[in-house]
Design a protein around this motif. Structure first.
Motif, PDB file in Angstrom:
ATOM      1  N   ASP A  50       0.860  -1.191   0.000  1.00  0.00           N
ATOM      2  CA  ASP A  50       0.000   0.000   0.000  1.00  0.00           C
ATOM      3  C   ASP A  50       0.893   1.238   0.000  1.00  0.00           C
ATOM      4  O   ASP A  50       1.873   1.304   0.740  1.00  0.00           O
ATOM      5  N   GLY A  51       0.567   2.202  -0.854  1.00  0.00           N
ATOM      6  CA  GLY A  51       1.358   3.423  -0.930  1.00  0.00           C
ATOM      7  C   GLY A  51       1.330   4.184   0.398  1.00  0.00           C
ATOM      8  O   GLY A  51       0.285   4.285   1.017  1.00  0.00           O
ATOM      9  N   CYS A  52       2.500   4.684   0.802  1.00  0.00           N
ATOM     10  CA  CYS A  52       2.560   5.448   2.062  1.00  0.00           C
ATOM     11  C   CYS A  52       2.203   6.897   1.786  1.00  0.00           C
ATOM     12  O   CYS A  52       2.810   7.531   0.914  1.00  0.00           O
ATOM     13  N   PHE A  96      -0.174   8.311   0.261  1.00  0.00           N
ATOM     14  CA  PHE A  96      -0.456   8.604  -1.140  1.00  0.00           C
ATOM     15  C   PHE A  96      -1.484   9.710  -1.315  1.00  0.00           C
ATOM     16  O   PHE A  96      -1.667  10.223  -2.406  1.00  0.00           O
ATOM     17  N   ASP A 111      -3.996   2.858  -4.355  1.00  0.00           N
ATOM     18  CA  ASP A 111      -2.542   2.779  -4.143  1.00  0.00           C
ATOM     19  C   ASP A 111      -2.139   1.431  -3.555  1.00  0.00           C
ATOM     20  O   ASP A 111      -1.088   1.331  -2.937  1.00  0.00           O
TER      21      ASP A 111
HETATM   22 MG    MG Z   1      -1.875   4.276   1.161  1.00  0.00          MG
END
Ligand code: MG
Ligand code: GTP
Length: 445
Positions: free
Chosen positions: A252-254, A256, A299
C-alpha cells in the motif's frame, strides 16, 4: 476502509509488534549491508515489524533508483534493483553494540579478502579460482602481508569508506535561518544527518563522544571485544509463513493522499497512476514466478502466492521486503514512461504485509473484501468530487453524503451530474487483476 460482510478476513492479519524495550534495527541487504537503528521510544508504525522494515526498504529502493543518474551519469540502470530487509530486535544496548561491531568486522573481513582477490587477479595475473585457492587458508595477518609484499599496498592506508563502512546519524548543528536588518545572522540549532567514519563504531570512545547517540540510545559502558555471530543472529525477528495456506502480500502506498496531491493526480481516479501501478504489478509477476494472481486498486496491490510456494523458505520479511522493494523500484523506473510530462517530485514508498489464509473460501472472501472496498470507495469518491466540482465545500459534500445508500449515490450521480455510474471505466469501479494466461486460481477446493 469500508464495512462489509467480508471484513472478518482482517482478523487473519497478525500483529507483529516489536515490544519495547527492544531496540529496533532494520537491516537492508543488497550487495552491501545497511543497518538503520530506530530510537528507543519510536512509535514508528506502532513498532509493527513488517511495516517498519517494508517502508524503509521501499524508500531506500526508491531513492536508489531516483539518484542513480546523479552517481552514474554515463551508465544506464539496466533493470530494477531490489533489496531485502529484516528486523533485529536488540534486547539491550549491549546487543546493539555487539551487532554494530559484528557488521563492521564483517565489512573489514570481506573488504580485505576482496582487495586481495582482485589484486591477485588484476595485477598478479591469477584466475579467480587460483586467487580463491591462495586466499583459502590465509589469516588476517597473512592477507595484509600479501598485499604489502606482492603489491606494495598498506591495507590500513586504503580508503576508510571501504574498510570501515559508513556511519550516518543526526547531530545538532547551528544553521543561519535569516539575517536581521542590521545584517546580523539569526541562528537556530537544527538536527542534521552527518557522515562519520571510524575504526570502531561500537567502541566507547567514538560512541560516548556523541551526545546525540548517548541521549537517544544510551552510552556504552564497556568496549566490545568478543563477537559471537550466532548470538547476534538469534535476535533477528523472523517468522515463517504457515504451510498449506494461501499467502497474500498486500502493499500500500505510504501517504499517497499527499503523493497524489503533489503529483496532481486526477480525482477521484487517475488513469495514468493506475496504469503505472498495473505496470509494476506485471513486472512483479514476471520477476516472482510463485505469484499466481494479483489484484490492485487505488494505491494498493495484493499478490497471491501459490500454495506450496517455497519462495525464500517462506520467510515473511524476505518475501514482503523483496516484493515491496522491487515494486518501488519499477514504480520509479517506469514513471517517465507513463507520465511523460510530469516529473517525479520525491521518492514514493510502499508498505507491505504478508497474511496467510487457510482455505480457498477465505482467500475468495479476502479478494471480495478488497473489491467491495474498491467499489464503495470509488462510488463515494465519485459523488464527493462531483459535489466539490459543482461548488460545494469538502465538508458540505461530506455531510451531504453521510448515511446515503449505494442506490441514492447512483441516483445523485445520474440526476445531478448526468453520470451513469455503471458506465464509468471498469478499472475505476472494479480494480485490476493480473495473472498469467492459462494459470488460474480455483476458488473451490
Ligand atoms: Mg496508502
Ligand atoms: P497510508 O496508506 O496510511 O500511508 O495513507 P494514504 O494517504 O496512502 O491513504 P490510503 O492508502 O488509505 O488511501 C490512498 C489515497 O491515495 C487515497 O485516499 C487518495 O488520496 C490517493 N489516491 C489513490 N489513487 C488515486 C487516484 O487515482 N487519484 C487521486 N487523486 N488520488 C488517489
Amino acid at each position: 476502509m469500508a464495512n462489509s460482510k467480508y471484513e472478518y478476513v482482517k482478523s487473519f492479519e497478525v500483529e507483529d509488534e516489536v515490544m519495547p524495550p527492544n531496540l529496533i534495527v532494520v537491516c537492508v541487504d543488497g550487495r552491501n549491508f545497511h543497518s538503520f537503528v530506530l530510537k528507543k521510544t519510536s512509535k514508528f508504525y506502532q513498532r509493527r515489524s513488517s511495516k517498519i522494515s517494508s517502508v524503509i526498504v521501499s524508500f531506500f529502493t526508491s531513492v536508489y533508483v531516483t539518484k542513480w543518474k546523479e552517481f552514474f551519469p554515463f551508465k544506464e540502470l539496466r533493470y530494477p534493483p531490489s533489496f531485502v530487509s529484516r528486523i533485529v530486535r536488540c534486547a539491550s544496548l549491549e546487543v546493539l553494540q555487539a551487532y554494530l561491531a559484528w557488521r563492521q568486522r564483517d565489512c573489514h573481513v570481506q573488504n580485505q579478502y576482496n582487495t586481495c582477490l582482485w589484486e591477485l587477479v588484476k595485477k598478479g595475473g591469477k584466475t579467480k579460482f587460483e586467487a580463491q585457492e591462495i586466499l583459502k587458508d590465509a589469516r588476517e595477518q597473512d592477507r595484509n602481508e600479501l598485499l604489502h609484499q606482492q603489491f606494495g599496498i598498506n591495507y590500513n592506508d586504503s580508503l576508510a569508506l571501504f574498510r570501515q563502512g559508513t556511519c550516518i546519524f543526526k547531530t545538532e548543528v547551528e544553521d543561519i535561518v535569516k539575517y536581521n536588518e542590521d545584517g546580523t545572522p539569526v541562528k537556530r540549532l537544527r538536527r542534521k544527518a552527518s557522515t562519520f567514519r571510524t575504526e570502531n563504531i561500537a567502541g566507547r570512545r567514538f560512541w560516548n563522544a556523541h551526545a546525540g547517540l548517548v541521549k537517544e540510545l544510551g552510552n556504552f559502558s564497556e568496549d566490545c571485544f568478543k563477537i559471537n555471530p550466532d548470538y547476534i543472529r538469534s535476535f533477528v525477528f523472523e517468522s515463517k509463513l504457515m504451510p498449506s495456506t494461501w499467502i497474500v502480500i498486500r502493499i500500500d502506498g505510504c501517504h499517497f493522499h499527499r503523493f497524489s496531491d503533489v503529483h496532481e493526480f486526477n480525482k477521484p481516479n487517475d488513469k495514468q497512476a493506475l496504469d503505472l501501478m498495473n505496470l509494476c504489478a506485471v513486472a512483479v509477476l514476471e520477476e516472482f514466478q510463485d505469484i499466481v494472481f494479483s489484484y490492485g486498486v487505488s494505491d494498493e496491490y495484493s499478490f497471491v502466492l501459490k500454495k506450496d510456494s517455497q519462495l525464500y523458505q517462506r520467510q515473511a520479511s524476505k518475501i514482503v521486503s523483496s516484493i515491496v522493494s522491487f515494486f518501488s523500484s519499477v514504480y520509479v523506473m517506469k514513471w517517465k514512461e507513463i507520465f511523460q510530462n510530469k516529473d517525479l517530485k520525491y521518492p514514493p514508498s510502499f508498505d507491505g504485509r504478508a497474511v496467510c489464509y487457510p482455505s480457498n473460501d477465505i482467500l475468495q472472501d479476502y479478494l471480495a473484501w478488497r473489491q467491495v472496498d474498491c467499489h464503495i470507495n470509488n462510488q463515494y469518491n465519485t459523488c464527493f468530487w462531483s459535489l466539490v466540482e459543482s461548488g460545494k465545500s469538502k465538508s458540505e459534500a461530506q455531510n451531504y453524503l453521510k448515511g446515503t445508500q449505494a442506490r441514492e449515490k447512483n441516483e445523485l450521480l445520474l440526476k445531478e451530474f448526468g453520470i451513469d455510474y455503471n458506465t464509468l471505466p471498469l478499472m475505476f469501479r472494479q480494480g485490476s487483476s493480473i495473472f498469467r494466461d492459462g494459470e488460474y486460481l480455483d476458488a473451490r477446493e
